[in-house]
Scaffold this motif. Structure first.
Motif, PDB file in Angstrom:
ATOM      1  N   ARG A 223      24.074   2.844   5.336  1.00 13.68           N
ATOM      2  CA  ARG A 223      22.647   2.871   5.647  1.00 13.68           C
ATOM      3  C   ARG A 223      22.468   3.646   6.952  1.00 13.68           C
ATOM      4  N   LEU A 224      21.984   4.853   6.843  1.00 11.44           N
ATOM      5  CA  LEU A 224      21.870   5.726   8.003  1.00 11.44           C
ATOM      6  C   LEU A 224      20.453   5.663   8.571  1.00 11.44           C
TER       7      LEU A 224
ATOM      8  N   GLY B 145      13.769   8.240  10.021  1.00 11.85           N
ATOM      9  CA  GLY B 145      13.760   7.534   8.750  1.00 11.85           C
ATOM     10  C   GLY B 145      15.094   6.886   8.427  1.00 11.85           C
ATOM     11  N   ARG B 146      15.304   6.615   7.151  1.00 10.87           N
ATOM     12  CA  ARG B 146      16.530   5.946   6.706  1.00 10.87           C
ATOM     13  C   ARG B 146      17.002   6.549   5.391  1.00 10.87           C
ATOM     14  N   LEU B 147      18.298   6.882   5.350  1.00 10.81           N
ATOM     15  CA  LEU B 147      18.916   7.458   4.166  1.00 10.81           C
ATOM     16  C   LEU B 147      20.103   6.604   3.755  1.00 10.81           C
TER      17      LEU B 147
ATOM     18  N   TRP C  57      20.048   8.258  -1.643  1.00  9.76           N
ATOM     19  CA  TRP C  57      18.674   7.921  -2.015  1.00  9.76           C
ATOM     20  C   TRP C  57      17.915   7.397  -0.797  1.00  9.76           C
ATOM     21  N   THR C  58      16.601   7.360  -0.938  1.00  8.74           N
ATOM     22  CA  THR C  58      15.735   6.720   0.047  1.00  8.74           C
ATOM     23  C   THR C  58      15.019   5.564  -0.630  1.00  8.74           C
TER      24      THR C  58
ATOM     25  N   THR D 173      14.241  12.422   7.380  1.00 12.12           N
ATOM     26  CA  THR D 173      14.475  13.818   7.733  1.00 12.12           C
ATOM     27  C   THR D 173      15.851  13.907   8.364  1.00 12.12           C
ATOM     28  N   VAL D 174      16.723  14.768   7.831  1.00 14.05           N
ATOM     29  CA  VAL D 174      18.102  14.824   8.300  1.00 14.05           C
ATOM     30  C   VAL D 174      18.541  16.274   8.453  1.00 14.05           C
ATOM     31  N   ILE D 175      19.563  16.460   9.268  1.00 16.45           N
ATOM     32  CA  ILE D 175      20.293  17.727   9.288  1.00 16.45           C
ATOM     33  C   ILE D 175      21.490  17.547   8.364  1.00 16.45           C
TER      34      ILE D 175
END
Length: 302
Positions: free
Chosen positions: A267-268, A250-252, A285-286, A292-294
């Motif tokens: 933008r991760l 996804g993107r965070l 934010w999304t 989904t991240v660690i």
């Protein structure tokens, strides 16, 4: 009014970023020739980022007019509503769901935030009230310590405030409570080895889920975090420590507001990493895509 706002905004120094720009064309307006104010000018006038305006639109809080080419234009009524949204966010610490209850949703906008669980809100309120009374503190004392109004603290204890993540963190920190104590499942077995079935699960009020990756650590708090679409932490906040993010899917979006530097949005995407001091005011934010991240927080603060 539009011309005066635009003129005032153009006299201020502003460093444009590529993402602030939108296609330039004319709006197919209903005959009066007025096309309103662009997203860049509106953002400067209200004092927020263009990303924030787009996020508020995604949440159904505002619906600017669009040109045939997709350019956003804001009316005078939009500006008044945006000022109200900004006040409820920054001063009162309300999340999107609570702001919609205060101002009402914009018609014909299908975007919506994951609704806050009434059970969680009631559980939180009861816990906070119990702790406050146990420590013989008044609503006024809590208000002065946290910077939140007495009426807001009272509503929070009744389960009706719709507080943002950043605001809840402020209140829980004042009481010395951990997120998992209020929203998490109890840890039944502590071990150095944690399997997928043993991860303590925390469900946040905005729909975010956190799976703890340790049951014994005290210096850092690693977790797998699942961010729903169109959700965020709210206003900027800071605390002691350091943070590390690794995106699994996804993107965070993470915004850092370092003193003496221009505010920057990261933008991760998948396999991207971000490391920063927690003392730097930050928010995340999304948008349309879940992430989904660690997430590693050191020392544990959530």
């Amino acid at each position: 009014m539009y011309n005066s706002i635009i003129l005032a905004a153009e006299t201020k120094h502003h460093s444009w970023r590529e993402e602030d720009a939108e296609p330039k064309d004319t709006l197919d307006s209903p005959g009066d020739g007025a096309h309103g104010i662009s997203i860049g000018e509106t953002a400067r006038y209200i004092g927020v980022s263009t990303q924030a305006l787009r996020g508020w639109e995604n949440e159904g809080l505002i619906k600017p007019r669009r040109s045939q080419g997709g350019t956003r234009y804001y009316s005078r009524q939009d500006l008044e509503r945006l000022r109200g949204i900004q006040q409820l966010r920054e001063i009162h610490g309300l999340n999107f769901a609570a702001i919609r209850r205060e101002l009402g949703s914009v018609e014909d906008n299908g975007s919506a935030e994951e609704p806050q669980s009434e059970l969680q809100a009631r559980r939180l309120g009861e816990r906070l009230r119990s702790v406050r009374l146990g420590e013989s503190k008044t609503l006024k004392q809590v208000s002065e310590a946290t910077g939140l109004s007495v009426s807001f603290i009272s509503a929070l204890e009744r389960g009706h405030s719709g507080a943002s993540i950043a605001t809840l963190r402020n209140v829980l920190g004042f009481y010395g409570l951990h997120w998992r104590e209020v929203f998490g499942d109890p840890v039944e077995h502590r071990s150095r080895l944690v399997g997928p079935q043993d991860r303590p699960l925390t469900r946040w009020p905005n729909g975010l889920r956190s799976e703890g990756l340790t049951t014994t650590g005290s210096l850092m708090d690693p977790a797998v975090m699942h961010f729903p679409p169109n959700t965020g932490s709210g206003e900027h906040f800071s605390h002691s420590g350091e943070e590390f993010i690794y995106v699994l899917s996804g993107r965070l979006f993470v915004e850092l507001d370092e003193p003496g530097r221009e505010t920057k949005v990261y933008r991760l995407g998948s396999e991207d990493c971000l490391y920063f001091p927690s003392s730097v005011p930050h928010t995340w934010w999304t948008e349309e895509e879940q992430a989904t991240v660690i997430y590693v927080d050191s020392p544990p603060s959530f």
